[in-house]
Design a protein around this motif. Structure first.
Motif, PDB file in Angstrom:
ATOM      1  N   TYR A   1      -0.763  13.737  -3.568  1.00 27.49           N
ATOM      2  CA  TYR A   1      -0.457  12.847  -4.684  1.00 27.49           C
ATOM      3  C   TYR A   1      -0.868  13.484  -6.010  1.00 27.49           C
ATOM      4  N   THR A   2      -0.082  13.211  -7.055  1.00 28.14           N
ATOM      5  CA  THR A   2      -0.464  13.630  -8.405  1.00 28.14           C
ATOM      6  C   THR A   2      -1.010  12.457  -9.223  1.00 28.14           C
ATOM      7  N   GLY A   3      -1.115  11.286  -8.594  1.00 29.51           N
ATOM      8  CA  GLY A   3      -1.655  10.110  -9.259  1.00 29.51           C
ATOM      9  C   GLY A   3      -2.147   9.112  -8.223  1.00 29.51           C
ATOM     10  N   GLN A   4      -2.758   8.039  -8.677  1.00 29.34           N
ATOM     11  CA  GLN A   4      -3.403   7.084  -7.775  1.00 29.34           C
ATOM     12  C   GLN A   4      -2.465   5.999  -7.254  1.00 29.34           C
ATOM     13  N   GLY A   5      -1.421   5.663  -8.008  1.00 33.40           N
ATOM     14  CA  GLY A   5      -0.714   4.415  -7.797  1.00 33.40           C
ATOM     15  C   GLY A   5       0.035   4.237  -6.498  1.00 33.40           C
ATOM     16  N   LEU A   6       0.440   5.322  -5.841  1.00 35.77           N
ATOM     17  CA  LEU A   6       1.327   5.205  -4.687  1.00 35.77           C
ATOM     18  C   LEU A   6       0.604   5.224  -3.344  1.00 35.77           C
ATOM     19  N   ALA A   7      -0.661   5.592  -3.324  1.00 37.68           N
ATOM     20  CA  ALA A   7      -1.358   5.800  -2.051  1.00 37.68           C
ATOM     21  C   ALA A   7      -1.396   4.539  -1.186  1.00 37.68           C
ATOM     22  N   ASP A   8      -1.767   3.411  -1.749  1.00 35.82           N
ATOM     23  CA  ASP A   8      -1.861   2.179  -0.951  1.00 35.82           C
ATOM     24  C   ASP A   8      -0.491   1.683  -0.484  1.00 35.82           C
ATOM     25  N   PRO A   9       0.532   1.614  -1.373  1.00 42.87           N
ATOM     26  CA  PRO A   9       1.856   1.199  -0.894  1.00 42.87           C
ATOM     27  C   PRO A   9       2.410   2.122   0.192  1.00 42.87           C
ATOM     28  N   LEU A  10       2.168   3.422   0.046  1.00 43.74           N
ATOM     29  CA  LEU A  10       2.701   4.362   1.033  1.00 43.74           C
ATOM     30  C   LEU A  10       1.978   4.222   2.372  1.00 43.74           C
ATOM     31  N   LYS A  11       0.704   3.896   2.326  1.00 42.24           N
ATOM     32  CA  LYS A  11      -0.042   3.663   3.564  1.00 42.24           C
ATOM     33  C   LYS A  11       0.581   2.525   4.364  1.00 42.24           C
ATOM     34  N   LYS A  12       1.054   1.488   3.678  1.00 38.77           N
ATOM     35  CA  LYS A  12       1.695   0.362   4.357  1.00 38.77           C
ATOM     36  C   LYS A  12       2.979   0.799   5.048  1.00 38.77           C
ATOM     37  N   VAL A  13       3.725   1.699   4.410  1.00 44.58           N
ATOM     38  CA  VAL A  13       4.958   2.206   5.022  1.00 44.58           C
ATOM     39  C   VAL A  13       4.629   3.033   6.257  1.00 44.58           C
ATOM     40  N   PHE A  14       3.594   3.851   6.166  1.00 43.42           N
ATOM     41  CA  PHE A  14       3.165   4.629   7.335  1.00 43.42           C
ATOM     42  C   PHE A  14       2.720   3.712   8.470  1.00 43.42           C
ATOM     43  N   ASN A  15       1.995   2.657   8.135  1.00 43.36           N
ATOM     44  CA  ASN A  15       1.543   1.713   9.169  1.00 43.36           C
ATOM     45  C   ASN A  15       2.723   1.070   9.891  1.00 43.36           C
ATOM     46  N   GLU A  16       3.831   0.881   9.156  1.00 45.46           N
ATOM     47  CA  GLU A  16       5.028   0.288   9.762  1.00 45.46           C
ATOM     48  C   GLU A  16       5.811   1.301  10.588  1.00 45.46           C
ATOM     49  N   LEU A  17       6.035   2.480  10.032  1.00 48.27           N
ATOM     50  CA  LEU A  17       6.932   3.448  10.668  1.00 48.27           C
ATOM     51  C   LEU A  17       6.227   4.438  11.577  1.00 48.27           C
ATOM     52  N   LEU A  18       4.997   4.776  11.258  1.00 52.31           N
ATOM     53  CA  LEU A  18       4.244   5.769  12.035  1.00 52.31           C
ATOM     54  C   LEU A  18       2.821   5.258  12.273  1.00 52.31           C
ATOM     55  N   PRO A  19       2.675   4.150  12.995  1.00 54.12           N
ATOM     56  CA  PRO A  19       1.351   3.526  13.136  1.00 54.12           C
ATOM     57  C   PRO A  19       0.347   4.389  13.897  1.00 54.12           C
ATOM     58  N   ASP A  20       0.829   5.312  14.724  1.00 48.72           N
ATOM     59  CA  ASP A  20      -0.083   6.154  15.506  1.00 48.72           C
ATOM     60  C   ASP A  20      -0.377   7.483  14.830  1.00 48.72           C
ATOM     61  N   CYS A  21       0.148   7.665  13.631  1.00 51.45           N
ATOM     62  CA  CYS A  21      -0.037   8.924  12.912  1.00 51.45           C
ATOM     63  C   CYS A  21      -1.388   8.939  12.184  1.00 51.45           C
ATOM     64  N   ARG A  22      -2.015  10.081  12.169  1.00 48.88           N
ATOM     65  CA  ARG A  22      -3.228  10.277  11.347  1.00 48.88           C
ATOM     66  C   ARG A  22      -2.779  10.692   9.951  1.00 48.88           C
ATOM     67  N   LEU A  23      -3.057   9.830   8.971  1.00 48.26           N
ATOM     68  CA  LEU A  23      -2.644  10.088   7.594  1.00 48.26           C
ATOM     69  C   LEU A  23      -3.844  10.505   6.767  1.00 48.26           C
ATOM     70  N   VAL A  24      -3.738  11.660   6.128  1.00 46.18           N
ATOM     71  CA  VAL A  24      -4.790  12.178   5.263  1.00 46.18           C
ATOM     72  C   VAL A  24      -4.214  12.311   3.854  1.00 46.18           C
ATOM     73  N   ASN A  25      -4.936  11.812   2.857  1.00 46.01           N
ATOM     74  CA  ASN A  25      -4.471  11.863   1.472  1.00 46.01           C
ATOM     75  C   ASN A  25      -5.241  12.905   0.670  1.00 46.01           C
ATOM     76  N   ILE A  26      -4.499  13.689  -0.089  1.00 42.32           N
ATOM     77  CA  ILE A  26      -5.093  14.578  -1.093  1.00 42.32           C
ATOM     78  C   ILE A  26      -4.590  14.093  -2.450  1.00 42.32           C
ATOM     79  N   ILE A  27      -5.494  13.642  -3.305  1.00 42.50           N
ATOM     80  CA  ILE A  27      -5.117  13.056  -4.588  1.00 42.50           C
ATOM     81  C   ILE A  27      -5.773  13.823  -5.728  1.00 42.50           C
ATOM     82  N   ASP A  28      -4.944  14.337  -6.629  1.00 47.50           N
ATOM     83  CA  ASP A  28      -5.425  14.946  -7.865  1.00 47.50           C
ATOM     84  C   ASP A  28      -4.701  14.227  -9.002  1.00 47.50           C
ATOM     85  N   ASP A  29      -5.341  13.192  -9.546  1.00 45.29           N
ATOM     86  CA  ASP A  29      -4.653  12.381 -10.545  1.00 45.29           C
ATOM     87  C   ASP A  29      -4.639  13.036 -11.921  1.00 45.29           C
ATOM     88  N   GLY A  30      -5.173  14.253 -12.008  1.00 43.61           N
ATOM     89  CA  GLY A  30      -5.025  15.013 -13.249  1.00 43.61           C
ATOM     90  C   GLY A  30      -3.713  15.769 -13.311  1.00 43.61           C
TER      91      GLY A  30
END
Length: 224
Positions: free
Chosen positions: A9-38
């Motif tokens: 991610y290049t910003g903070q705003g999308l991480a939580d909404p995208l997590k919900k999509v992953f929970n729906e489509l790929l619930p067994d996936c391990r999701l790791v976030n790298i965020i640099d909002d600068g």
């Protein structure tokens, strides 16, 4: 075996909404976030993806590979060109969040309006749509829907003003297009409201982007 996806991610705003999509489509996936909002700040300040931004992103993609990623998801439409440059140097497939959205839009429509809050996102999204159209031998017309002042309203703590400006911009180009593409994934929450307001199909990137990740993971499983 549980699959790992690393989202950059290049910003903070999308991480939580995208997590919900992953929970729906790929619930067994391990999701790791790298965020640099600068990163998005630097792109906006420079008006382009600088070599320094590209180097930082390449480092994050390589870090993602070291974290055990099966697929990397680039979540920012402003830095798509950096993904293209990085792919030869990263051992893991990188999915652009907006690539599948662009393919779907150009395959179904000829006149497409692109709504964005930043020129640094608008221009790369329009270029992506043109490339996807060229790939299938199709000619398209694009309408520029830059919602001026919306980004400043959002970072200034005025989300209602941000949404109003986007809505007005979409309505302003609706009569001249067959469909509307939302250039930023963070705008996906407005998809239904904009469909209702404009009467046009509206395309947002998070859901189709994660579907592309899912398809890629499934193809990797078959090939192994």
């Amino acid at each position: 075996m549980k699959r790992t996806v690393v989202a950059v991610y290049t910003g903070q705003g999308l991480a939580d909404p995208l997590k919900k999509v992953f929970n729906e489509l790929l619930p067994d996936c391990r999701l790791v976030n790298i965020i640099d909002d600068g990163l998005i700040h630097d792109v906006v300040q420079a008006g382009e993806v600088t070599s320094q931004v590209s180097r930082r992103l390449l480092n994050y993609y390589q870090n993602a590979a070291e974290l055990g990623a099966d697929v990397i998801l680039n979540t920012c439409s402003s830095v798509g060109e950096a993904v293209d440059r990085a792919r030869p140097f990263v051992s893991v497939p990188i999915v652009k969040i907006d690539e599948q959205m662009a393919r779907e839009a150009v395959s179904r429509h000829f006149r497409i309006g692109v709504v964005a809050t930043l020129p640094t996102t608008l221009d790369p999204t329009m270029a992506l749509l043109r490339r996807q159209a060229e790939a299938i031998g199709k000619s398209i017309e694009l309408a520029d829907g830059l919602a001026k002042g919306a980004y400043e309203a959002l970072v200034g703590g005025k989300p209602e003003e941000h949404d109003r400006l986007i809505s007005e911009t979409a309505a302003g180009i609706a009569s001249s297009v067959d469909a509307i593409v939302l250039a930023q994934g963070s705008m996906a929450r407005m998809e239904a409201a904009l469909k209702e307001k404009t009467g046009k199909p509206v395309y947002a990137s998070p859901y189709s982007g994660v579907l592309e990740v899912k398809r890629l993971l499934e193809s990797l499983s078959v090939s192994r």
